[in-house]
Design a protein around this motif. Structure first.
Motif, mmCIF file in Angstrom:
data_model
loop_
_atom_site.group_PDB
_atom_site.id
_atom_site.type_symbol
_atom_site.label_atom_id
_atom_site.label_comp_id
_atom_site.label_asym_id
_atom_site.label_seq_id
_atom_site.Cartn_x
_atom_site.Cartn_y
_atom_site.Cartn_z
ATOM 1 N N ALA A 1 -5.064 -11.100 -5.862
ATOM 2 C CA ALA A 1 -4.647 -10.260 -5.618
ATOM 3 C C ALA A 1 -6.238 -9.562 -3.947
ATOM 4 C CB ALA A 1 -5.126 -8.680 -6.089
ATOM 5 N N LEU A 2 -5.178 -9.212 -2.946
ATOM 6 C CA LEU A 2 -6.436 -9.120 -1.970
ATOM 7 C C LEU A 2 -6.890 -7.874 -2.481
ATOM 8 C CD1 LEU A 2 -4.162 -10.424 0.970
ATOM 9 C CD2 LEU A 2 -5.558 -11.522 -0.267
ATOM 10 N N THR A 3 -8.268 -7.799 -1.969
ATOM 11 C CA THR A 3 -8.736 -6.392 -1.724
ATOM 12 C C THR A 3 -9.665 -6.432 -0.434
ATOM 13 O OG1 THR A 3 -10.727 -7.484 -3.270
ATOM 14 C CG2 THR A 3 -9.117 -5.858 -3.627
ATOM 15 N N ASN B 1 -6.357 -7.267 7.639
ATOM 16 C CA ASN B 1 -7.868 -7.999 8.005
ATOM 17 C C ASN B 1 -8.580 -9.544 7.948
ATOM 18 O OD1 ASN B 1 -9.138 -9.136 10.117
ATOM 19 N ND2 ASN B 1 -9.920 -6.701 10.212
ATOM 20 N N SER B 2 -9.215 -8.966 6.671
ATOM 21 C CA SER B 2 -9.378 -9.576 6.004
ATOM 22 C C SER B 2 -8.943 -11.276 5.538
ATOM 23 C CB SER B 2 -10.187 -8.939 4.870
ATOM 24 O OG SER B 2 -10.052 -7.948 4.321
ATOM 25 N N ARG C 1 0.967 3.172 -3.244
ATOM 26 C CA ARG C 1 1.361 1.968 -4.130
ATOM 27 C C ARG C 1 1.609 -0.038 -3.975
ATOM 28 N NH1 ARG C 1 4.726 5.605 -8.055
ATOM 29 N NH2 ARG C 1 5.534 6.528 -5.900
ATOM 30 N N LEU C 2 1.566 -0.212 -2.647
ATOM 31 C CA LEU C 2 1.632 -1.660 -2.102
ATOM 32 C C LEU C 2 -0.051 -2.534 -2.555
ATOM 33 C CD1 LEU C 2 4.283 -2.226 -0.652
ATOM 34 C CD2 LEU C 2 2.500 -2.249 1.004
ATOM 35 N N HIS C 3 0.898 -3.786 -2.861
ATOM 36 C CA HIS C 3 -0.312 -5.015 -3.765
ATOM 37 C C HIS C 3 -0.011 -5.930 -3.128
ATOM 38 C CE1 HIS C 3 -1.395 -2.671 -7.671
ATOM 39 N NE2 HIS C 3 -0.059 -2.161 -7.295
ATOM 40 N N LEU C 4 -0.696 -6.524 -2.290
ATOM 41 C CA LEU C 4 -0.667 -8.059 -1.443
ATOM 42 C C LEU C 4 -1.672 -9.099 -2.768
ATOM 43 C CD1 LEU C 4 -0.872 -6.415 1.601
ATOM 44 C CD2 LEU C 4 0.595 -7.411 0.939
ATOM 45 N N PHE C 5 -0.717 -10.276 -2.218
ATOM 46 C CA PHE C 5 -1.781 -11.526 -3.530
ATOM 47 C C PHE C 5 -1.417 -12.471 -2.703
ATOM 48 C CE2 PHE C 5 -1.282 -9.106 -7.135
ATOM 49 C CZ PHE C 5 -0.623 -7.963 -7.772
ATOM 50 N N ASP C 6 -2.494 -13.247 -2.892
ATOM 51 C CA ASP C 6 -2.498 -14.229 -1.974
ATOM 52 C C ASP C 6 -1.730 -15.455 -2.327
ATOM 53 O OD1 ASP C 6 -3.526 -17.751 -1.664
ATOM 54 O OD2 ASP C 6 -4.992 -17.012 -0.953
ATOM 55 N N ALA C 7 -0.768 -16.304 -1.771
ATOM 56 C CA ALA C 7 0.476 -16.531 -1.836
ATOM 57 C C ALA C 7 -0.128 -18.097 -2.616
ATOM 58 C CB ALA C 7 1.813 -16.677 -1.109
ATOM 59 N N GLU C 8 -1.142 -18.800 -2.464
ATOM 60 C CA GLU C 8 -1.659 -20.241 -3.080
ATOM 61 C C GLU C 8 -2.719 -19.286 -4.287
ATOM 62 O OE1 GLU C 8 -2.131 -22.466 0.393
ATOM 63 O OE2 GLU C 8 -3.470 -23.097 -1.257
ATOM 64 N N THR C 9 -3.368 -18.384 -4.428
ATOM 65 C CA THR C 9 -4.504 -17.983 -5.743
ATOM 66 C C THR C 9 -4.104 -17.302 -6.393
ATOM 67 O OG1 THR C 9 -5.895 -16.620 -4.204
ATOM 68 C CG2 THR C 9 -6.833 -18.634 -4.073
ATOM 69 N N THR C 10 -2.874 -16.403 -5.799
ATOM 70 C CA THR C 10 -1.950 -15.947 -6.519
ATOM 71 C C THR C 10 -2.754 -14.131 -6.447
ATOM 72 O OG1 THR C 10 -2.547 -16.424 -9.231
ATOM 73 C CG2 THR C 10 -0.879 -16.711 -7.928
ATOM 74 N N PHE D 1 7.942 -6.049 8.174
ATOM 75 C CA PHE D 1 7.805 -4.330 7.450
ATOM 76 C C PHE D 1 5.930 -4.063 8.107
ATOM 77 C CE2 PHE D 1 5.587 -1.546 4.809
ATOM 78 C CZ PHE D 1 4.897 -1.451 4.615
ATOM 79 N N THR D 2 5.553 -3.065 8.965
ATOM 80 C CA THR D 2 4.123 -3.373 9.768
ATOM 81 C C THR D 2 3.788 -1.859 8.788
ATOM 82 O OG1 THR D 2 5.560 -4.029 12.102
ATOM 83 C CG2 THR D 2 3.124 -3.198 12.269
ATOM 84 N N PRO D 3 2.620 -2.195 8.325
ATOM 85 C CA PRO D 3 1.798 -1.160 7.163
ATOM 86 C C PRO D 3 1.056 -0.280 8.767
ATOM 87 C CG PRO D 3 1.377 -3.520 6.521
ATOM 88 C CD PRO D 3 2.151 -3.482 7.966
ATOM 89 N N GLN D 4 0.946 1.043 7.619
ATOM 90 C CA GLN D 4 0.860 1.918 8.847
ATOM 91 C C GLN D 4 -0.552 2.175 8.461
ATOM 92 O OE1 GLN D 4 2.503 3.069 11.848
ATOM 93 N NE2 GLN D 4 3.474 1.250 11.207
ATOM 94 N N SER D 5 -0.821 2.529 7.312
ATOM 95 C CA SER D 5 -2.410 3.111 7.324
ATOM 96 C C SER D 5 -3.907 1.830 6.975
ATOM 97 C CB SER D 5 -2.046 3.470 5.313
ATOM 98 O OG SER D 5 -2.350 1.757 4.373
ATOM 99 N N PRO D 6 -4.896 2.649 7.711
ATOM 100 C CA PRO D 6 -5.760 1.555 8.055
ATOM 101 C C PRO D 6 -6.786 0.698 6.735
ATOM 102 C CG PRO D 6 -6.058 3.780 8.486
ATOM 103 C CD PRO D 6 -5.009 3.934 7.629
ATOM 104 N N ARG D 7 -6.139 1.573 5.945
ATOM 105 C CA ARG D 7 -6.344 0.757 4.140
ATOM 106 C C ARG D 7 -5.423 -0.530 4.219
ATOM 107 N NH1 ARG D 7 -4.962 -0.774 -1.089
ATOM 108 N NH2 ARG D 7 -2.752 0.221 -0.483
ATOM 109 N N LEU D 8 -4.214 -0.706 4.370
ATOM 110 C CA LEU D 8 -3.189 -1.565 4.324
ATOM 111 C C LEU D 8 -3.918 -3.237 5.795
ATOM 112 C CD1 LEU D 8 -0.144 -0.990 2.939
ATOM 113 C CD2 LEU D 8 -1.958 -2.230 1.845
ATOM 114 N N GLN D 9 -4.437 -2.154 7.144
ATOM 115 C CA GLN D 9 -4.466 -2.819 7.612
ATOM 116 C C GLN D 9 -5.857 -3.762 8.134
ATOM 117 O OE1 GLN D 9 -3.367 -3.835 10.825
ATOM 118 N NE2 GLN D 9 -1.094 -3.063 9.931
ATOM 119 N N SER D 10 -6.699 -3.205 7.499
ATOM 120 C CA SER D 10 -7.909 -3.885 7.438
ATOM 121 C C SER D 10 -8.250 -4.622 5.841
ATOM 122 C CB SER D 10 -9.031 -2.402 6.271
ATOM 123 O OG SER D 10 -9.892 -3.163 5.291
ATOM 124 N N VAL D 11 -7.506 -4.457 4.927
ATOM 125 C CA VAL D 11 -7.197 -5.472 3.875
ATOM 126 C C VAL D 11 -6.244 -6.663 4.421
ATOM 127 C CG1 VAL D 11 -5.687 -6.257 1.552
ATOM 128 C CG2 VAL D 11 -7.277 -4.018 1.426
#
Lengths: 290, 366
Positions: free
Chosen positions: B362-364, B274-275, B351-360, B262-272
């Protein structure tokens, strides 16, 4: 084609009821018989005692035997009065002390955790598992060392060795049956721990407490072996021991013996009849269902 | 009414840490729920606020004063228990009266408060009955009444609705909420039911393993879960939590695992992305954020219907995506579901959420 096979439900129930009641009456008669015969002998004139065939209700019932053995003016009566007094003092005091100690102890076992709790409770249970006679000699030696032989205190302490563990065990069962939330609610409503115990727990377990106390009393009242061993003077004798001596000294006086025995048994039987409901509760389950 | 402050509260049971460094504030007039799975420490926390158990460390203040050393009766709180804990040997009136008698309140005031509480709760006709003559719902209202007559600084409630049947529970949820607003009461409520927490609270404190996971309004914890646990706990059916790897390709970030990519299109997700410090992530998406498209659709992720649950308005559709099982839903009455049907699904990127698999966590994007 279908046969009406055998007896109907209603008839089966009727047969069941008849059979059950038959056995109940049989067992009741079996249990009551000695008491009734005891009474019958106690009111028989002497010459009627060994009549064949045996008579249940004598032709000329008399109370002279009761008078002879029980009235304080007569020599036997004096003794009986003394024994009665001793039994009462020992049983009442040991019951009061037992209740005073076992109620808080059982509550502590039920609600608190403290060091040594398991060991202490195991001690309570262990004592309950041994027949009284096992501790007879050690208790005798102990009372000698403490110079409490032939005293009220000695006998009372000896009785506490079995009334306390029994009461603690029974009462803990009752307290366990009360949900802890009730005390928590009471403490939040404004009670101290002790206040919650007195205002909420005790009223709810009152029937069980009463039954336990009375059961302890009866055990003490009927106790023979310790009373025989730990007292030796006539003035300290309790009723069960007195009765045994009466028997050995007056082997021919059956009616007198029966009169005495009947008098000793009656209070206990009456108490049992009145309180049997509570006894069943005390000996089977906890006091209250939520 | 008063505010309740917990500061660095710990509770040990021998070696087990039941409550781990819990700090939170319940504001005056606020309805706060402690929610979490069994054993998460919520009831232990409530009991510490009530004073029924001691703290191992930390501080609790009620109305500004430190209450650590105070008995329950001196903390000016009232508690409602899961099994109501009504005094069985007293009538309803006597049950309601008991806390007032303990505080030596005048008879006149006592009667006034009892009658008022009985009226609010609709139990006036039950005052002379005993608890065992009452239904579960009636008993529960008496338990509430016993708390209300106290007019306390705060109400503490330990799963009070758990013993009621489902329909009554729904009704009482609304009643309790209404009551709290009418009395302007400060309430700390404990439950394992996330729906109760969401529908009744001003703020929700989610706990797990003795630790506070997130503390925020129902909307916040639903839409902005702080970690994967909160994301999966709040909302039913649970949010889909899918382990994925972060791949960078031609300057674009892509999420993939053995079942899909899955390749996110929104710039917000790409930026998330990225960091993101980690390459192992968890993708979180609720069933409401997965549009279901016909198999002929050009772009999207291929899926096959594994099973479906029609509930009337909404149909929950469980989809097989490679090795993965994903729950989606549709409220389209025209949607025909059959097991084995092939579809295309997409993810709503807003309405997508992303979490770091190790620390669990949420990525912002920062």
């Amino acid at each position: 084609m279908s046969q009406f096979a055998g007896v109907s439900r209603k008839q089966k129930n009727l047969i069941n009821t008849i059979v059950i009641y038959f056995f109940i009456l049989l067992i009741s008669f079996f249990a009551a018989c000695p008491l009734l015969w005891m009474l019958s002998t106690a009111i028989k004139p002497r010459d009627q005692l060994f009549r064949i065939p045996p008579q249940w209700i004598p032709n000329h019932p008399t109370l002279e035997h009761f008078e002879r053995v029980l009235f304080p003016t007569r020599p036997n009566g004096k003794l009986f009065f003394r024994y009665f007094l001793n039994s009462t003092i020992v049983s009442v005091v040991s019951t009061i002390l037992s209740v005073a100690v076992s109620v808080p102890a059982a509550y502590a076992f039920s609600r608190f955790n403290f060091p040594g709790k398991d060991v202490a409770y195991f001690g309570v249970l262990a004592r309950n598992m041994f027949p009284l006679i096992v501790f007879l000699i050690p208790l005798f030696i102990l009372m000698r060392i403490l110079r409490l032989q032939d005293t009220y205190a000695g006998l009372i302490i000896a009785y506490l060795t079995f009334t306390l563990p029994l009461s603690i065990w029974l009462l803990k069962g009752f307290f366990d049956g009360i949900p802890k939330e009730l005390e928590r609610a009471a403490r939040i409503d404004g009670c101290t721990r002790f206040g919650a115990f007195v205002r909420i727990i005790l009223p709810l377990t009152a029937p069980g407490l009463a039954a336990t106390a009375i059961y302890s009393f009866i055990l003490a009242w009927n106790e023979f072996a310790y009373a025989l061993t730990l007292t030796h003077s006539t003035s300290m004798r309790t009723l069960p021991v007195g009765l045994a001596y009466f028997f050995t000294e007056n082997t021919a006086d059956w009616p007198g013996l029966m009169a005495t025995a009947f008098t000793i048994s009656v209070p206990v039987v009456i108490m049992f009849l009145i309180l049997q409901r509570y006894f069943v509760a005390a000996l089977t389950q906890g006091a209250i269902k939520q | 009414m008063a505010e309740i402050v917990l500061k660095n509260v710990y509770k040990y049971y021998n070696d087990v840490l039941a409550v781990d460094n819990l700090s939170l504030t319940v504001n005056d007039h606020e309805f706060v729920t402690l929610v979490g799975p069994s054993g998460c420490g919520k009831t232990t926390t409530l009991n510490m606020i009530a004073g029924l158990i001691d703290l191992s460390d930390g501080e609790i203040r009620i109305g500004g004063r430190v209450v650590n050393e105070l008995d329950p009766k001196d903390r000016d709180i009232a508690m409602v228990f899961q099994n109501y804990a009504l005094y069985p040997h007293k009538t309803v009136r006597q049950n309601l009266e008991f806390p007032l008698r303990m505080r030596k309140v005048d008879k006149a005031i006592r009667d006034q408060r009892i009658n008022r509480a009985a009226e609010i709760l609709g139990i006036t006709n039950l005052l002379d009955r005993r608890p065992k003559e009452l239904s579960g719902g009636q008993q529960q209202r008496v338990a509430l009444g016993r708390a209300i007559v106290r007019d306390p600084a705060a109400f503490l409630m330990d799963e009070p609705l758990s013993n009621l049947d489902a329909k009554l529970r729904v009704h009482m949820r609304a009643e309790l909420k209404h009551l709290q607003e009418e009395l302007k009461a400060t309430v700390v409520y404990v439950t394992h039911d996330q729906l109760e927490a969401m529908t009744m609270s001003d703020r929700v404190a989610i706990m797990n393993g003795g630790r506070l996971q997130q503390y925020g309004s129902p909307a916040e914890v639903y839409h902005k879960p702080a970690n994967a646990f909160v994301a999966g706990f709040i909302g039913s059916p649970s949010m889909n939590l899918i382990p994925v790897d972060l791949i960078q390709e031609n300057g674009n970030y892509r999420l993939q695992n053995e079942s899909f990519h899955f390749t996110p299109q929104s710039p917000r997700l790409q930026s998330v992305l990225n960091s993101s410090p980690s390459k192992n992530l968890i993708l979180g998406v609720r069933h409401t954020a997965i549009p279901l498209l016909p198999a002929t659709t050009a772009e999207g992720i291929p899926a096959q219907i594994y099973t479906f649950e029609p509930t009337g308005d909404v149909t929950f559709v469980h989809l097989q995506v490679g090795e993965q099982l994903i729950t989606a839903s549709t409220d389209d009455p025209e949607f025909q579901a059959h097991t084995g049907d092939k579809l295309i699904i997409r993810f709503d990127e807003n309405r997508l959420h992303l979490f770091d698999a190790e620390t669990t966590l949420a990525l912002t994007s920062d």
